[in-house]
Design a protein around this motif. Structure first.
Motif, PDB file in Angstrom:
ATOM      1  N   LYS A 120      30.885  32.876  50.893  1.00 53.33           N
ATOM      2  CA  LYS A 120      29.938  33.842  50.298  1.00 53.33           C
ATOM      3  C   LYS A 120      29.674  35.005  51.254  1.00 53.33           C
ATOM      4  O   LYS A 120      29.611  36.162  50.841  1.00 53.33           O
ATOM      5  CB  LYS A 120      28.598  33.156  50.007  1.00 53.33           C
ATOM      6  CG  LYS A 120      28.575  32.348  48.722  1.00 53.33           C
ATOM      7  CD  LYS A 120      27.141  31.840  48.499  1.00 53.33           C
ATOM      8  CE  LYS A 120      27.044  30.897  47.316  1.00 53.33           C
ATOM      9  NZ  LYS A 120      25.766  30.175  47.312  1.00 53.33           N
ATOM     10  N   SER A 121      29.496  34.683  52.536  1.00 59.50           N
ATOM     11  CA  SER A 121      29.161  35.712  53.507  1.00 59.50           C
ATOM     12  C   SER A 121      30.335  36.682  53.690  1.00 59.50           C
ATOM     13  O   SER A 121      30.139  37.904  53.724  1.00 59.50           O
ATOM     14  CB  SER A 121      28.763  35.070  54.837  1.00 59.50           C
ATOM     15  OG  SER A 121      28.416  36.060  55.768  1.00 59.50           O
ATOM     16  N   VAL A 122      31.547  36.132  53.796  1.00 61.16           N
ATOM     17  CA  VAL A 122      32.721  36.996  53.989  1.00 61.16           C
ATOM     18  C   VAL A 122      32.937  37.862  52.747  1.00 61.16           C
ATOM     19  O   VAL A 122      33.335  39.038  52.847  1.00 61.16           O
ATOM     20  CB  VAL A 122      33.975  36.153  54.324  1.00 61.16           C
ATOM     21  CG1 VAL A 122      35.219  37.034  54.407  1.00 61.16           C
ATOM     22  CG2 VAL A 122      33.786  35.406  55.648  1.00 61.16           C
ATOM     23  N   GLN A 123      32.627  37.306  51.581  1.00 61.46           N
ATOM     24  CA  GLN A 123      32.719  38.082  50.344  1.00 61.46           C
ATOM     25  C   GLN A 123      31.730  39.262  50.372  1.00 61.46           C
ATOM     26  O   GLN A 123      32.085  40.395  50.039  1.00 61.46           O
ATOM     27  CB  GLN A 123      32.411  37.166  49.172  1.00 61.46           C
ATOM     28  CG  GLN A 123      33.088  37.560  47.875  1.00 61.46           C
ATOM     29  CD  GLN A 123      32.960  36.456  46.823  1.00 61.46           C
ATOM     30  OE1 GLN A 123      32.876  35.264  47.170  1.00 61.46           O
ATOM     31  NE2 GLN A 123      32.941  36.840  45.564  1.00 61.46           N
ATOM     32  N   ALA A 124      30.510  38.982  50.795  1.00 64.66           N
ATOM     33  CA  ALA A 124      29.497  40.044  50.882  1.00 64.66           C
ATOM     34  C   ALA A 124      29.910  41.092  51.916  1.00 64.66           C
ATOM     35  O   ALA A 124      29.697  42.296  51.709  1.00 64.66           O
ATOM     36  CB  ALA A 124      28.133  39.440  51.223  1.00 64.66           C
ATOM     37  N   VAL A 125      30.519  40.623  53.014  1.00 63.20           N
ATOM     38  CA  VAL A 125      31.033  41.554  54.025  1.00 63.20           C
ATOM     39  C   VAL A 125      32.072  42.494  53.395  1.00 63.20           C
ATOM     40  O   VAL A 125      32.046  43.709  53.608  1.00 63.20           O
ATOM     41  CB  VAL A 125      31.649  40.775  55.215  1.00 63.20           C
ATOM     42  CG1 VAL A 125      32.616  41.639  56.003  1.00 63.20           C
ATOM     43  CG2 VAL A 125      30.545  40.258  56.134  1.00 63.20           C
ATOM     44  N   GLY A 126      32.953  41.924  52.587  1.00 64.67           N
ATOM     45  CA  GLY A 126      33.978  42.723  51.906  1.00 64.67           C
ATOM     46  C   GLY A 126      33.340  43.772  51.007  1.00 64.67           C
ATOM     47  O   GLY A 126      33.779  44.926  50.959  1.00 64.67           O
ATOM     48  N   CYS A 127      32.294  43.368  50.315  1.00 63.81           N
ATOM     49  CA  CYS A 127      31.574  44.280  49.422  1.00 63.81           C
ATOM     50  C   CYS A 127      30.947  45.430  50.223  1.00 63.81           C
ATOM     51  O   CYS A 127      31.047  46.600  49.825  1.00 63.81           O
ATOM     52  CB  CYS A 127      30.518  43.471  48.679  1.00 63.81           C
ATOM     53  SG  CYS A 127      29.491  44.455  47.616  1.00 63.81           S
ATOM     54  N   ALA A 128      30.352  45.091  51.367  1.00 65.43           N
ATOM     55  CA  ALA A 128      29.734  46.117  52.227  1.00 65.43           C
ATOM     56  C   ALA A 128      30.799  47.092  52.738  1.00 65.43           C
ATOM     57  O   ALA A 128      30.600  48.308  52.717  1.00 65.43           O
ATOM     58  CB  ALA A 128      29.002  45.454  53.393  1.00 65.43           C
ATOM     59  N   VAL A 129      31.929  46.544  53.183  1.00 62.93           N
ATOM     60  CA  VAL A 129      32.995  47.375  53.740  1.00 62.93           C
ATOM     61  C   VAL A 129      33.561  48.305  52.661  1.00 62.93           C
ATOM     62  O   VAL A 129      33.746  49.505  52.892  1.00 62.93           O
ATOM     63  CB  VAL A 129      34.099  46.487  54.363  1.00 62.93           C
ATOM     64  CG1 VAL A 129      35.356  47.291  54.675  1.00 62.93           C
ATOM     65  CG2 VAL A 129      33.577  45.805  55.628  1.00 62.93           C
ATOM     66  N   ARG A 130      33.810  47.753  51.474  1.00 59.35           N
ATOM     67  CA  ARG A 130      34.322  48.586  50.371  1.00 59.35           C
ATOM     68  C   ARG A 130      33.346  49.708  50.026  1.00 59.35           C
ATOM     69  O   ARG A 130      33.744  50.830  49.717  1.00 59.35           O
ATOM     70  CB  ARG A 130      34.561  47.733  49.118  1.00 59.35           C
ATOM     71  CG  ARG A 130      35.963  47.138  49.027  1.00 59.35           C
ATOM     72  CD  ARG A 130      36.227  46.512  47.658  1.00 59.35           C
ATOM     73  NE  ARG A 130      35.223  45.522  47.306  1.00 59.35           N
ATOM     74  CZ  ARG A 130      35.185  44.273  47.767  1.00 59.35           C
ATOM     75  NH1 ARG A 130      36.088  43.853  48.621  1.00 59.35           N
ATOM     76  NH2 ARG A 130      34.239  43.446  47.388  1.00 59.35           N
ATOM     77  N   GLY A 131      32.059  49.368  50.104  1.00 60.89           N
ATOM     78  CA  GLY A 131      31.029  50.340  49.719  1.00 60.89           C
ATOM     79  C   GLY A 131      30.924  51.541  50.637  1.00 60.89           C
ATOM     80  O   GLY A 131      30.348  52.564  50.263  1.00 60.89           O
ATOM     81  N   MET A 132      31.487  51.423  51.834  1.00 64.95           N
ATOM     82  CA  MET A 132      31.389  52.542  52.789  1.00 64.95           C
ATOM     83  C   MET A 132      32.126  53.790  52.319  1.00 64.95           C
ATOM     84  O   MET A 132      31.867  54.883  52.810  1.00 64.95           O
ATOM     85  CB  MET A 132      31.932  52.137  54.154  1.00 64.95           C
ATOM     86  CG  MET A 132      31.044  51.143  54.892  1.00 64.95           C
ATOM     87  SD  MET A 132      31.561  51.020  56.618  1.00 64.95           S
ATOM     88  CE  MET A 132      33.318  50.724  56.404  1.00 64.95           C
ATOM     89  N   ARG A 133      33.081  53.607  51.392  1.00 67.93           N
ATOM     90  CA  ARG A 133      33.824  54.760  50.869  1.00 67.93           C
ATOM     91  C   ARG A 133      32.899  55.817  50.294  1.00 67.93           C
ATOM     92  O   ARG A 133      33.168  57.007  50.368  1.00 67.93           O
ATOM     93  CB  ARG A 133      34.744  54.320  49.733  1.00 67.93           C
ATOM     94  CG  ARG A 133      36.000  53.681  50.201  1.00 67.93           C
ATOM     95  CD  ARG A 133      36.770  53.194  48.987  1.00 67.93           C
ATOM     96  NE  ARG A 133      37.877  52.384  49.409  1.00 67.93           N
ATOM     97  CZ  ARG A 133      39.073  52.875  49.736  1.00 67.93           C
ATOM     98  NH1 ARG A 133      39.297  54.168  49.680  1.00 67.93           N
ATOM     99  NH2 ARG A 133      40.041  52.069  50.128  1.00 67.93           N
TER     100      ARG A 133
END
Lengths: 209, 209, 209
Positions: A120-133
């Motif tokens: 779950k945490s790594v998934q949320a990390v992915g979401c945060a990283v994608r959102g930086m665009r």
């Protein structure tokens, strides 16, 4: 939309997405492995392959950073982000490897629980990283970061509970204590590194607000 | 030849060579000690002296960095390189000290094996660091970095094999497991730090290519 | 007096003082706890509160740093200082928590000894941090840094002595060795982090001399 300032062949956002994707792959595969107690040579090799792919993306990011004059956000943040995402994958790989080396191949309900929180945490990390665009639409990113922080707190609590139980349950088997203590502490470390990533993403948002 | 841009009294390359030399001294002396199983007070003191000399060079580099406006390569790389070279020496000193504190004074064939790999890796690190003086002749530097990476992989494999064996051989002596597990993991950490140095040297080459 | 260049609402020096104050609170409360062997839920909660307050100051420093263009000293030093001061508090909190999880609730004379050295070191760190406001009057700051370094050496020596004794005294109780070994090593780590803070403060002084 900072990404438009960058030439297509030098898109850090794509590379970070790729790296976050490998981290998610590692976390998902780790959950599979520990849920099924299937730690054969093939599984170890597959995790090693994911780790190797993640490593290559990290190197590509650093190489491009070294050759690029204008970056979408601060150079040191790019460096730190690449390093931390790499650390997530490395740590998951290390735990998997340790389970094999320590011959801890049976399903452990504690580790199954940890694997779920890690995924779950790594998934949320992915979401945060994608959102930086898109640094103007920060709501999803900030929500993801809050989730990562909250999962880290849960992880702390889980580790403490598991260690207390382990010291009771295995008090006549110190070798078992040595092994599982390290594994649970490693598992919690993955969540710590995820939290570090969330912090740097938040920092990047603040700077570019 | 970036070094010609620097005043003579401020030569970072000379200081890094000196630091790498102390790291090589530490690694060579460590190999002597563990091969001969000679861990008396004199040996401990000599290793401490090397560590202290390395420390002084590290401080000199940081001090000069703080007082110097123009540096031969990025300030943060100078800082990181000085810190990592210092960490190599520190870690070798820590292991030596632990062997004494844990009363592990007899020759251990695993540690002898590790000491050889560590010596080779620190030597390759020295070669990479020396090579930075001439950033146009990068072949030797890159070869040295490749060797450091490959020795780190060998170290990972060695540590895993040794830990698996240790858990079998000493399963009735958990105290011995605690001690040697830490020593083998520390030994592998030296190789990790060497790899970090190799990475930063490669980075510096790319930026100055 | 660099602080006069800064707007009142953006005073990093005040924030660092506040952070150092929480570190001193944590160290003083830790000494109380281990001296009295009083590790109930209330004590654990109080330490957690201190850690949480320290965390908030650290975040405020990073947030302001991200929004501030002109800083009283190098941005990376501000970042590092905030992180390291936070690490001091975190580490003291972690040890307290571990004592509870590991059920090490009785007074241990070694830990009492360590708590005293930690309190002194954190106090000297606070003195060094406060002294940065006036970078021309460096004598007190440098004295404080020297004290932190010397306490770290004492800590190394204490840890080695305590570990050697522990391995002797508890050789038939490996679980106890596992627990106390980690606690003593953690305690020494607090002193290492204090030393890192002292080094960065010295660096800042040199740069601004």
């Amino acid at each position: 939309m900072l990404s438009r300032f960058l030439p297509k062949d030098c898109n850090f956002f794509d590379l970070f997405d790729k790296q976050a994707k490998y981290a998610a792959d590692a976390a998902a595969y780790f959950q599979d492995l520990v849920t099924q107690g299937k730690l054969d040579e093939i599984a170890i090799q597959k995790m090693k392959d994911i780790e190797h792919q993640g490593d290559e993306v990290a190197h590509e990011i650093i190489n491009r950073l070294n050759k690029t004059f204008i970056t979408p956000f601060d150079r040191e943040d790019i460096h730190f982000l690449a390093k931390e995402l790499d650390d997530i994958i490395d740590m998951i790989h290390t735990i998997t490897n340790r389970l094999k080396v320590y011959k801890l191949e049976k399903v452990d309900k504690n580790l199954v629980e940890f694997a779920e929180v890690i995924r779950k945490s790594v998934q949320a990390v992915g979401c945060a990283v994608r959102g930086m665009r898109n640094m103007k639409q920060t709501k999803d990113v900030l929500n993801a970061c809050v989730e990562v922080n909250s999962l880290e707190n849960i992880g702390d609590f889980m580790r403490d509970k598991m260690l207390a139980e382990l010291f009771e349950a295995a008090k006549n088997d110190p070798i078992l204590v040595i092994k599982w203590k390290e594994i649970y502490q490693d598992a919690e470390t993955v969540l710590d590194v995820c939290e570090d990533v969330a912090h740097v993403v938040e920092s990047i948002l603040v700077k570019n607000a």
